[in-house]
Design an enzyme around this catalytic site. Structure first.
Site, short mmCIF file in Angstrom:
data_model
loop_
_atom_site.label_atom_id
_atom_site.label_comp_id
_atom_site.label_asym_id
_atom_site.label_seq_id
_atom_site.Cartn_x
_atom_site.Cartn_y
_atom_site.Cartn_z
NE ARG A 1 -19.33 -102.55 44.90
CZ ARG A 1 -18.96 -103.80 44.71
NH1 ARG A 1 -19.22 -104.70 45.65
NH2 ARG A 1 -18.33 -104.15 43.62
CD GLN B 1 -14.22 -104.76 43.52
OE1 GLN B 1 -14.10 -104.30 42.38
NE2 GLN B 1 -15.28 -105.43 43.92
CG ASP C 1 -12.11 -106.03 39.81
OD1 ASP C 1 -12.29 -107.26 39.68
OD2 ASP C 1 -12.99 -105.19 39.58
CG HIS D 1 -13.11 -107.42 34.73
ND1 HIS D 1 -12.71 -106.32 35.46
CD2 HIS D 1 -14.27 -107.85 35.29
CE1 HIS D 1 -13.60 -106.08 36.41
NE2 HIS D 1 -14.56 -106.99 36.34
CE LYS E 1 -20.86 -116.64 44.40
NZ LYS E 1 -20.87 -115.53 45.34
CG HIS F 1 -16.79 -110.10 36.95
ND1 HIS F 1 -17.01 -108.76 36.76
CD2 HIS F 1 -17.75 -110.73 36.23
CE1 HIS F 1 -18.05 -108.59 35.97
NE2 HIS F 1 -18.53 -109.76 35.63
#
Length: 579
Positions: free
Chosen positions: A307, A325, A327, A329, A409, A455
């Site tokens: 990023r 991350q 991460d 999903h 969230k 997420h």
RNA sequence: GCCGACGUAGCUCAGUGGUAGAGCGGCGGUUUUGUAAACCGUUGGUCGGGGGUUCAAGUCCCUCCGUCGGCUCCA
């Protein structure tokens, strides 16, 4: 009750100190200095000024000295209501455009007031201590640039930060806390303990994990993998560079472009470094038709994303441009949403508790004004998240309207060893991407249905978590995380062989250990390893070699002699318990 | 990105226009050491990069890069 009262007083005291700061600045630099705002803040106060010749750091002690003189005069703060006409005339006379703009921004039906202390009068809504004398101790801490009203398109002002307390001892305590935070600074410890670096020649915000940091990261990754395996996650790997088209479908190009690295053009095709892992995981979902029997599908990856953060916002490991991350999903039916949130919240708490933070709390962010999807869908999802929190058994606060446009969230925040808050885990429902990618699954009724996507990251990013952990532990990692768990120290070269045998045994048992074979006295070896914050030192001299024992010196300085087997058993238990 | 400060050896730092330094570290040696610094020697630098001023620049000026403190706290 008492604490509340004290907090309010401190706030008022600092607000008054801000006025005295402006008073002192006007005294020393003249009334042509333009004044902006001067509130109290969490750890002190500030005042924003515009002055033709900028302040220099050497001005701070002079200003501080002048403030002390003012404090000593026992000046009384007095307020009075003024008419808009009077206030405007007052500031027009004095060429104070920022004050005039402030007045302009106050609704016409609200009264205006001036507060005067000593010879300084300021537009102010009030909230002060009665006398300058109540400021027992103050210190100006820094000088910084700040945009007028925080808007980068407006003039840059100079901000002077300070802090103030009712007594010198409270100020001293505060300064000691600041020093403690500096001692724990992960950038400093990262260098001292040889954990990581950020290389000028490679680019800002890009992290190099050195072997010592790599060891910690590997332990963390294995810890997470083990948890995810138990919880029904599937490991996946996705490319770092993918066609820009993918991010057009996801909408990132449209809404996130300024945070993305520039495109890479190859063979007529335009690629992007991924700023998010979700589109990649979605392609895996879409790679074949899905049935309700496949759900929930949980795809996990330590995904490194890139990023483009503005250069001025980069900060050690805590804000970087290459982010790994932990991460995942989760693709599920709307009915499964609550269960998935509950499982994830539970997983996050389990993982975070291993780091022994001081406290943990949930925060539920609800529908913002600008949001996609039906409000009823949002309400059902938000209720599901709240029930999940209840079932996990941790109190939550509601952040009204704090959700992203695509779904509510749940964030999990922790407090570290020196009381600072960090947001680590985040669990985010998404009603948007399943639409954009036209995700479906075949229901029991044979018809196509739209899955919900979640997420989630338990640790947030490995870089950031590492920074937080370095500071939380002050570099003294517990044995299960420590890059080097034990150093074997022969007292003379007569014990080298014995020391190496011990080290071999520890290695075979899976521990991270070393022999300090340097030609140094024991004192020096101990000092060196204390500074490296190694949890255990195994001192072996003639006696230990003869008896087949080790003298264990813990990082705390505590010493015990025991058999190697006992030490191995104790260390194994400590590591297994993540104690 | 913007404002300000800073950038000298691997690390921490000294060096205000006149021969680049210290401590630690590294390396070599002496010492064979018992719970937070043995001793001797030695190695180490395009002073962040580029340009300029000057007889002379680590030092002064310009520019670029990087780092640090800030840029949400609302009279």
């Amino acid at each position: 009750m008492n604490a509340d009262r004290a907090a309010v007083d401190l706030d008022q005291l600092r607000h008054t100190a801000a006025h005295l700061l402006a008073h002192a600045v006007v005294d020393l630099f003249g009334s042509d200095v333009q004044l902006a705002i001067g509130p109290s803040i969490e750890d002190g106060f500030y005042y924003d000024f515009r002055k033709p010749a900028p302040f220099v750091p050497e001005d701070l002690p002079r200003i501080e000295q002048r403030m002390r003189e003012l404090v000593g005069k026992d000046l009384k703060m007095s307020g009075r209501e003024v008419s808009r006409t009077e206030a405007v005339a007052y500031y027009k006379d004095r060429n104070q455009p920022f004050k005039l703009e402030l007045i302009d921004g106050i609704p016409a039906d609200e009264p205006l007031s001036f507060y005067t202390i000593g010879e300084f009068t300021d537009l102010c809504r009030g909230g002060h201590v009665a006398s300058s004398k109540e400021i027992g101790a103050l210190k100006l801490t820094s000088l910084a640039g700040a945009y007028w009203r925080g808007d980068e398109h407006r003039p840059m002002l100079q901000r002077i930060y300070g802090t103030a307390f009712a007594s010198q001892s409270e100020l001293d305590e505060h300064l000691a806390r600041v020093e403690e935070a500096e001692r724990r600074d992960h950038r400093k410890l990262g260098k001292e303990l040889d954990l990581f670096s950020i290389e000028e020649s490679a680019g800002p915000g890009l992290v190099f994990w050195h072997p010592n940091g790599g060891r910690v990261r590997q332990v963390l990754e294995e810890f997470i993998r083990g948890e995810l395996r138990k919880r029904g996650y599937e490991p996946v790997y996705t490319p770092h560079v993918v066609s820009e088209e993918l991010f057009r479908i996801s909408g990132h190009i449209q809404s996130f472009a300024e945070n993305m690295f520039a495109p890479i053009d190859v063979d007529e095709q335009r690629y992007r470094l991924k700023p998010m892992n979700c589109p990649g995981h979605i392609l895996i979902y879409k790679s074949r038709p899905r049935s309700y029997r496949d759900l929930p599908l949980r795809l996990a990856e330590f995904g490194t994303v890139y990023r483009f953060e503005r250069s001025g916002t980069l900060h050690g490991l805590l804000r970087v441009r290459g982010i790994t991350q932990d991460d995942a999903h989760l693709f599920c039916t709307p009915e499964q949403l609550q269960q998935e949130f509950e499982n994830t919240a539970d997983a996050a708490l389990t993982v975070l508790k291993a780091f022994k933070f001081e406290s943990y709390h949930f925060s539920v962010a609800t529908r913002p004004d600008k949001a996609i999807g039906e409000p009823e869908v949002w309400d059902r999802a938000t209720d599901a998240i709240k029930r999940a929190c209840d079932n996990v058994g941790l109190a939550y606060e509601i952040e009204e309207g704090g959700g992203a446009f695509y779904g509510p969230k749940l964030d999990i925040n922790v407090k570290d060893a020196i009381g600072r808050d960090w947001q680590l885990s985040t669990v985010q429902a998404d009603f948007n991407l399943p639409e954009r990618f036209e995700l479906t699954y075949a229901g029991a009724d044979g018809a196509d249905h739209r899955p919900v996507m979640i997420h989630r990251a338990l640790l947030g990013s490995l870089e950031r978590l590492f920074g937080v952990l370095i500071e939380h532990f002050g570099g003294a990692f517990p044995a299960w995380l420590a890059p080097v768990q034990a150093v074997v120290m022969p007292i003379t070269d007569g014990q080298f062989d014995y020391a190496r045998r011990i080290n071999d045994t520890l290695f075979e048992k899976g521990f991270r250990s070393e022999v300090d074979a340097s030609n140094e006295r024991l004192q020096k070896k101990i000092r060196t390893q204390q500074l490296r914050k190694v949890p255990y030192m195994l001192v072996v001299g003639k006696t230990e070699a003869a008896e087949g024992t080790v003298n264990v010196r813990a990082r705390s300085g505590e010493q015990r002699t025991m058999s190697l087997e006992s030490f191995v058993a104790e260390l194994a238990a400590e590591v297994a318990a993540r104690a």
